[in-house]
Design a protein around this motif. Sequence first.
Motif, short mmCIF file in Angstrom:
data_model
loop_
_atom_site.label_atom_id
_atom_site.label_comp_id
_atom_site.label_asym_id
_atom_site.label_seq_id
_atom_site.Cartn_x
_atom_site.Cartn_y
_atom_site.Cartn_z
N LEU A 51 -4.28 -8.72 4.53
CA LEU A 51 -4.55 -8.67 3.09
C LEU A 51 -5.36 -7.46 2.65
O LEU A 51 -5.50 -7.24 1.45
N PHE A 64 0.61 -14.14 -1.27
CA PHE A 64 0.41 -13.09 -0.28
C PHE A 64 1.36 -13.22 0.91
O PHE A 64 1.38 -12.35 1.77
N THR A 81 -5.62 -9.51 -11.32
CA THR A 81 -4.22 -9.12 -11.42
C THR A 81 -3.50 -9.78 -12.59
O THR A 81 -2.44 -9.31 -13.01
N ASP A 105 -4.93 -4.34 2.44
CA ASP A 105 -4.24 -3.34 1.61
C ASP A 105 -3.61 -3.96 0.37
O ASP A 105 -3.01 -3.24 -0.44
N ARG A 106 -3.71 -5.27 0.22
CA ARG A 106 -3.07 -5.93 -0.90
C ARG A 106 -4.05 -6.48 -1.92
O ARG A 106 -3.64 -6.87 -3.01
#
Length: 683
Positions: free
Chosen positions: A204, A262, A319, A206-207
């Motif tokens: 996770l 994810f 987000t 990089d997300r």
Amino acid sequence: MSRDALVALQECAHSESWQRFMDSINQQTSVASMWHLIRRVVKKTPATARHHTSADYAQQLVDAWSEQSTSATLPIHIQDALTSRAAVHRLRLMSALLQDDDDDAEVITEEELRRALSRGRASSPGDDGITYAVLHLLQQVPGNPLLLLYNLCLRDGCVPRAWTSSTIIPIPKPGTAKFRPISLTSCFCKVMERILLNRLMYRLQDRLSPWLFGFLPQRSTHHCLVDLYTRLSRDSVVAFIDLRSAFDVANRDVILDQLVDFGIKGNLLRWIRGYLSNRTSRVFFSGALSPLRSFHLGTPQGGVLSPLLFNILMHRLLTSLPNIPGTTITCYADDICVHSTSPRDLQRFFDSFSVSSSHCGIIVSPDKSRIFTCRLPQARPVFTIGGTVIPMCSQYRYLGAPVNIWPIVPARPQDHPIVQDLLGHLQRRLTPLQWLTNNSSGISIPVARTIYIAFIRSVVDYLSPALIQLPRATLETLEKFQNRAMRTILGCPMSTRIVNMQRELRLPLLVERIYSNVTCFTVKCLHFPHLSPHYSQLVRTSLRPNYPVPPILPAGRTLIRSVSSMLCGLSIDIMVADVPPGPPPWMLPTPDVSFTPTSKSELPSLQRQLALEHIETVTSSITDPYCLYTDGSLQVDGAAGCAVFSPDMESPPGGWVGRRLCNHSSSTLCELYAILDAVSLVC
């Protein structure tokens, strides 16, 4: 005491009969009888309130905290928003639990277990009573039953009942009558959490949203502060949003649904669901233990996975917000800062934030939120969240640092309000050290120096991005404070030279340390520009000749100008890091590195013999061994440096040369830097 009673007491005190009566009282009664007589005169009755027993108070605390973590205590609009999506979340979760993950076949390795155990510190155990010392002994048992048990729990998604139960120790909050709950969770479970935390971070990191700065590697509060300082302008409108009991009411269904987004599924998702379900706690207060109570909301307090799970919830919130040009948001845990140059865009952001926070189960507290702006009072609009007006403020402490900084004070630079407030805080921390050094038993100078560095100077280190925006003449007051602290540690008179005390304690000038701290932080930002893109871009632009002055406040320009001059003095070219993604945690190699310390007192033949024995030992475990010699030293004049040499490796492009370190660094720090350089050469 009432006013009438006080007047009557004063009139009686001046009468002769009262004086004769007092003389007889002094001869015949005790002090207790005198206080009894005074109470009768002023008609003061003793307090009749009865204190609760420890058991009753422990039960009241656990009932209050348990009730706070129920959905019924949430506002109605948040309950409706969560209920409208509950069925969808449940279906998505069940579908992900029935699917197999590609990583399900990857069992927990001995290296993962060893690293997780090595990070465990000596702490109080949970309800099971198992400490880290017991787990270290279990790891050494033939067959490693501890590893087998962890793999069994992960394969079946099983979380033992003792792992979901905790004991809460209430800690009084300073200045209030409230308590802060500190949970004692199972050390057995914490090791499993650390293993799974590394796996989750690998998938996770990089997300996650780039505006998340809390509980993440290489991200700190300084990134949030410098980003804000280098954005503030005359047109800026900054909102500091307060979330009420954010960790205690974090919705677990929303967290699990975001994990599904994810791509987390299978055994890992099943274990996390079991970890968040059926949480119970009891309160231990003054020797009394309350009964167990259920906690339905919130991330487990004291858990290793809890900070990451809360970040996942905040990622869902960030987000879901619209991308409004000119409006930026930084989030450190539950501290949210929103910067905008348009009041209309900021109000539009608030409208979206109110809706998104309701769907995430987050309660916004408009009364504790604040709006900061440099606009004139007549040009300040009114902002609302959910129909409630947000108060305005002219100064705010964001993450413990002041927001509005005036580089120049017209009257006396030494009386800057920010510096004076900091000095009062430092003096309160210096008082215990003064008592320890003046006590008859006393403490040694190295211990007193350690207390000063860790407990007092660390406050100045933390506020370095704010203090560097002030003139040097204003910071001279802080330098005088450190001189007073050094005299306290060494017990020196006022006639002692400051240079001698600095060399004795190996303490640099406080102003120079402030500048070096910010410069070191800026180098890291330039090396990893994705952590603070706006600040990194401004600094790189300022390093160019004839760069355009950014339209920010004078304090922010002072920060950029000071850092740029320091970097130009270093004459270094800072390259942007290109870090490729590493292997997954279960495939990390096991390093086998050892070293043989030697000293100048040993004979060269003995040093050579030890080196040969060391090489022979390493050769048997490494296919391609290298021999490196490291050294780090500190000179009499304070110059420090380190060097690395290897007869087996090719020399670097510049040859085998050492490097200088910060003056007055410790010899241990120099040696550690040398070892670090050696490891970097091998890698």
